[in-house]
Design a protein around this motif. Structure first.
Motif, PDB file in Angstrom:
ATOM      1  N   ASN A 131       0.784  -1.263  -0.194  1.00 35.15           N
ATOM      2  CA  ASN A 131      -0.548   0.385  -0.045  1.00 35.15           C
ATOM      3  C   ASN A 131       1.067   1.236   0.346  1.00 35.15           C
ATOM      4  N   LEU A 132       2.066   0.733   0.479  1.00 36.71           N
ATOM      5  CA  LEU A 132       3.237   2.651   0.959  1.00 36.71           C
ATOM      6  C   LEU A 132       4.313   1.969   0.500  1.00 36.71           C
ATOM      7  N   VAL A 133       5.355   2.229  -0.648  1.00 40.09           N
ATOM      8  CA  VAL A 133       6.329   2.238  -0.284  1.00 40.09           C
ATOM      9  C   VAL A 133       7.088   3.870   0.180  1.00 40.09           C
ATOM     10  N   THR A 134       8.316   3.435   1.402  1.00 39.31           N
ATOM     11  CA  THR A 134       8.879   4.830   1.617  1.00 39.31           C
ATOM     12  C   THR A 134      10.387   4.993   1.205  1.00 39.31           C
ATOM     13  N   PHE A 135      11.040   5.890   0.954  1.00 39.96           N
ATOM     14  CA  PHE A 135      12.597   6.642   0.205  1.00 39.96           C
ATOM     15  C   PHE A 135      12.472   7.703   2.237  1.00 39.96           C
ATOM     16  N   PHE A 136      13.848   7.300   2.659  1.00 38.72           N
ATOM     17  CA  PHE A 136      13.780   8.314   3.711  1.00 38.72           C
ATOM     18  C   PHE A 136      14.558   8.549   3.883  1.00 38.72           C
ATOM     19  N   ASP A 137      15.150   9.948   2.982  1.00 41.97           N
ATOM     20  CA  ASP A 137      16.490  10.230   3.137  1.00 41.97           C
ATOM     21  C   ASP A 137      17.775   9.473   2.667  1.00 41.97           C
ATOM     22  N   CYS A 138      17.287   9.162   1.736  1.00 45.84           N
ATOM     23  CA  CYS A 138      18.655   7.876   0.933  1.00 45.84           C
ATOM     24  C   CYS A 138      18.420   8.478  -0.700  1.00 45.84           C
ATOM     25  N   LEU A 139      17.172   8.718  -1.117  1.00 42.30           N
ATOM     26  CA  LEU A 139      16.436   8.049  -2.629  1.00 42.30           C
ATOM     27  C   LEU A 139      18.128   9.380  -3.470  1.00 42.30           C
ATOM     28  N   HIS A 140      18.475  10.395  -2.737  1.00 41.10           N
ATOM     29  CA  HIS A 140      18.884  11.314  -3.785  1.00 41.10           C
ATOM     30  C   HIS A 140      20.622  10.781  -3.981  1.00 41.10           C
ATOM     31  N   GLU A 141      20.554  10.173  -2.837  1.00 41.64           N
ATOM     32  CA  GLU A 141      22.647   9.387  -2.979  1.00 41.64           C
ATOM     33  C   GLU A 141      22.419   7.894  -3.105  1.00 41.64           C
ATOM     34  N   MET A 142      21.548   7.496  -3.902  1.00 42.78           N
ATOM     35  CA  MET A 142      21.056   6.450  -4.905  1.00 42.78           C
ATOM     36  C   MET A 142      22.408   6.000  -6.162  1.00 42.78           C
ATOM     37  N   GLY A 143      22.749   5.463  -6.256  1.00 47.49           N
ATOM     38  CA  GLY A 143      23.237   5.117  -7.592  1.00 47.49           C
ATOM     39  C   GLY A 143      22.600   5.069  -8.890  1.00 47.49           C
ATOM     40  N   ASP A 144      21.305   4.759  -9.432  1.00 46.05           N
ATOM     41  CA  ASP A 144      20.014   4.733  -9.361  1.00 46.05           C
ATOM     42  C   ASP A 144      19.023   5.251  -9.036  1.00 46.05           C
ATOM     43  N   PRO A 145      18.135   6.082  -8.896  1.00 47.26           N
ATOM     44  CA  PRO A 145      17.155   6.792  -8.276  1.00 47.26           C
ATOM     45  C   PRO A 145      16.040   6.337  -9.004  1.00 47.26           C
ATOM     46  N   LEU A 146      16.158   6.300 -10.611  1.00 53.02           N
ATOM     47  CA  LEU A 146      15.594   6.098 -11.700  1.00 53.02           C
ATOM     48  C   LEU A 146      14.763   4.613 -11.368  1.00 53.02           C
ATOM     49  N   GLY A 147      16.133   3.645 -10.851  1.00 54.09           N
ATOM     50  CA  GLY A 147      15.899   2.804 -11.081  1.00 54.09           C
ATOM     51  C   GLY A 147      14.775   1.836  -9.637  1.00 54.09           C
TER      52      GLY A 147
END
Length: 240
Positions: A131-147
């Motif tokens: 129902n919910l997927v969360t990203f807490f202060d981490c998406l911006h530092e991922m190698g592949d945020p689009l993925g």
């Protein structure tokens, strides 16, 4: 802070070579990060962030399923699990020691019956009924945020939402030259950007800005994107 001083020689090298530096190659960074973010999450997550989403709080009260991507020590996961005992929360991270710490933390907080943790890499399926997927202060530092966002989209139910919590930032550099922005830029230079570069990523950095996150969400085939709330140190986005 202890991690930053211990890693000084590594920082010199990454600035000289541009090779990047993965989170797992820092000293004690995971533990320090958990301690740093805990007060903010404790004060805001269930009080204002989740209520700002479209219908999600009611779903979690009744009984839903949540994936917390990049959960680290599971601070955000356990806070949600304690507040919404009728729902099930699954924390995922690619760092095995963090998963071990998160599992121990959930047991300590007495939420181990509805909060579970697994080590998962970017190409492993976690199911498609959240129902919910969360990203807490981490998406911006991922190698592949689009993925990562595409992964989240595929993992959601048809009426599910993705909550993206990012550091407080504006789209233009000059609008971030304030006390908070200066701190975030400093940390980003030695933590967030190097982690992405280590994976040959696009290096969004801690000051990615709303427009860049929006563009990534739409490219990941979310059809709706909005800013739901804006506390002093974060921006909360919802993608559907």
């Amino acid at each position: 802070m202890r991690s930053i001083f211990k890693d000084e020689d590594k920082f010199v090298k990454i600035f000289q070579t541009g090779e990047g530096l993965r989170w797992g190659d820092h000293h004690d960074l995971y533990e320090g990060t958990a301690k740093f973010f805990r007060p903010n999450y404790t004060s805001n997550l269930v009080q204002s962030w989740i209520p700002s989403l479209d219908g999600i709080e009611q779903t979690l009260k009744q009984g839903g399923k949540v994936a917390d991507i990049g959960c680290g020590y599971g601070i955000s996961t356990t806070i949600m699990a304690r507040e919404y005992p009728n729902s099930y929360f699954f924390g995922f991270d690619n760092h095995a020691p963090s998963i071990e710490a998160a599992t121990a933390n959930a047991k300590k907080e007495n939420v181990d019956k509805n909060a579970k943790f697994s080590q998962v890499s970017a190409n492993e399926s976690i199911g498609n009924d959240y129902n919910l997927v969360t990203f807490f202060d981490c998406l911006h530092e991922m190698g592949d945020p689009l993925g990562a966002l595409s992964f989240a989209k595929q993992s959601l139910r048809s009426n599910g939402s993705c909550m993206i919590v990012e550091p407080m930032t504006n789209d233009k550099v000059e609008d971030n030259l304030n006390m908070v922005g200066r701190i975030y830029y400093s940390a980003s230079c030695i933590i967030c950007v190097p982690n992405s570069l280590a994976d040959k990523g696009i290096a969004l950095g801690a000051q990615a800005g709303e427009q860049r996150i929006r563009n990534l969400a739409l490219e990941a085939e979310f059809t709706k994107f909005r800013r739901t709330t804006q506390p002093p140190f974060n921006i909360v986005f919802e993608a559907e």
